[in-house]
Design an enzyme around this catalytic site. Structure first.
Site, PDB file in Angstrom:
ATOM      1  N   CYS A  28       0.831  -1.213   0.000  1.00  0.00           N
ATOM      2  CA  CYS A  28       0.000   0.000   0.000  1.00  0.00           C
ATOM      3  C   CYS A  28       0.868   1.268   0.000  1.00  0.00           C
ATOM      4  O   CYS A  28       1.496   1.546  -1.014  1.00  0.00           O
ATOM      5  CB  CYS A  28      -0.985  -0.045   1.152  1.00  0.00           C
ATOM      6  SG  CYS A  28      -2.425   0.973   0.845  1.00  0.00           S
ATOM      7  N   HIS A  42      -3.143  -5.300   1.733  1.00  0.00           N
ATOM      8  CA  HIS A  42      -2.470  -5.476   3.036  1.00  0.00           C
ATOM      9  C   HIS A  42      -2.463  -6.938   3.502  1.00  0.00           C
ATOM     10  O   HIS A  42      -3.258  -7.306   4.377  1.00  0.00           O
ATOM     11  CB  HIS A  42      -3.215  -4.668   4.100  1.00  0.00           C
ATOM     12  CG  HIS A  42      -3.074  -3.199   3.966  1.00  0.00           C
ATOM     13  ND1 HIS A  42      -2.035  -2.503   4.521  1.00  0.00           N
ATOM     14  CD2 HIS A  42      -3.847  -2.285   3.350  1.00  0.00           C
ATOM     15  CE1 HIS A  42      -2.161  -1.224   4.256  1.00  0.00           C
ATOM     16  NE2 HIS A  42      -3.255  -1.061   3.536  1.00  0.00           N
ATOM     17  N   GLU A  64      -0.652  -8.250   5.619  1.00  0.00           N
ATOM     18  CA  GLU A  64      -0.360  -8.295   7.056  1.00  0.00           C
ATOM     19  C   GLU A  64      -1.620  -8.162   7.909  1.00  0.00           C
ATOM     20  O   GLU A  64      -1.571  -8.366   9.117  1.00  0.00           O
ATOM     21  CB  GLU A  64       0.669  -7.207   7.413  1.00  0.00           C
ATOM     22  CG  GLU A  64       0.165  -5.768   7.431  1.00  0.00           C
ATOM     23  CD  GLU A  64      -0.011  -5.145   6.037  1.00  0.00           C
ATOM     24  OE1 GLU A  64       0.072  -5.873   5.024  1.00  0.00           O
ATOM     25  OE2 GLU A  64      -0.258  -3.917   5.985  1.00  0.00           O
TER      26      GLU A  64
HETATM   27  N1  GLN Z   1      -3.513   6.396   0.943  1.00  0.00           N
HETATM   28  C1  GLN Z   1      -2.224   6.116   1.511  1.00  0.00           C
HETATM   29  C2  GLN Z   1      -1.111   6.857   0.768  1.00  0.00           C
HETATM   30  O1  GLN Z   1      -1.356   7.517  -0.173  1.00  0.00           O
HETATM   31  C3  GLN Z   1      -1.955   4.626   1.529  1.00  0.00           C
HETATM   32  C4  GLN Z   1      -2.972   3.927   2.390  1.00  0.00           C
HETATM   33  C5  GLN Z   1      -2.463   2.694   3.054  1.00  0.00           C
HETATM   34  O2  GLN Z   1      -1.252   2.441   3.130  1.00  0.00           O
HETATM   35  N2  GLN Z   1      -3.386   1.928   3.610  1.00  0.00           N
HETATM   36  O3  GLN Z   1       0.024   6.766   1.139  1.00  0.00           O
END
Ligand code: GLN
Length: 192
Positions: A77, A174, A176
């Site tokens: 992410c 994710h 994790e």
């Molecule tokens: N929206 C976040 C970003 O732009 C990422 C979101 C997340 O890691 N769950 O960094």
């Protein structure tokens, strides 16, 4: 094998817990010297702009780039955003992977969702056939891959949510935050 987790911000504790379940030695990485002796590094979810600012403040940008040239790095992410080459805006990036990423591509926190993914490499590496249940939270999409980066997984409308380039891995979702250790096992096979 010893795997570090970048512990500047975000859900690094969940990655460490997952690695411990797999009986892997772990280290929290906050300073350049914490990278010494690691076989791989996970960059967790969180807020990529915050992770980037802190990495600049702690002089981690160059050490992380050098580490990624030789060792496995997996960004989940915000971590996937941070290791990409292009997010279409100005923020600190490690620029390791030939992927173009769009942040918050699915909307806001309320638009977070879960879905099953078919990931042939994962099935092959772990010898199981079950689909992979993925959790997306304010997730980015990988708009395109170039160079020798390849697509690992897409959602049903074709948008790319996981990519790999040699020992580098990026996932919009994710692993994790689930009970499924297969993605972590897959990453360990790249770090080996
Ligand atoms: N929206 C976040 C970003 O732009 C990422 C979101 C997340 O890691 N769950 O960094």
């Amino acid at each position: 094998m010893k795997i570090g987790v970048l512990a500047l911000q975000g859900d690094f504790a969940e990655h460490i817990a997952m690695l411990k379940r797999l009986k892997v030695e772990t280290a929290e990485v906050r300073l350049p010297e914490h990278l010494d002796g690691l076989d791989g590094l996970i960059i967790p979810g969180g807020e990529s702009t915050t992770i980037g600012k802190l990495a600049v403040a702690y002089n981690l940008m160059e050490p992380l780039k050098l580490f990624g040239q030789r060792h496995a790095i997996w960004g989940t992410c915000a971590g996937a955003i941070f290791i990409s080459k292009d997010v279409g805006r100005d923020q600190p990036l490690l620029s390791l992977m030939d992927i173009k990423v769009r942040r918050n591509a699915f909307g806001r926190q309320v638009d977070s969702f879960e879905t099953d993914l078919d990931i042939p490499e994962l099935k092959q590496a772990t010898g199981t056939d079950a689909p992979y249940h993925a959790v997306f939270i304010r997730a980015p999409i990988i708009e395109s891959v170039s160079g020798d980066a390849k697509v690992l997984a897409s959602i049903s409308d074709g948008r790319i949510v996981a990519a790999q380039q040699g020992h580098l891995l990026a996932t919009s979702f994710h692993p994790e935050l689930t009970n499924d250790t297969r993605f972590h096992e897959y990453f360990l096979s790249l770090a080996d």
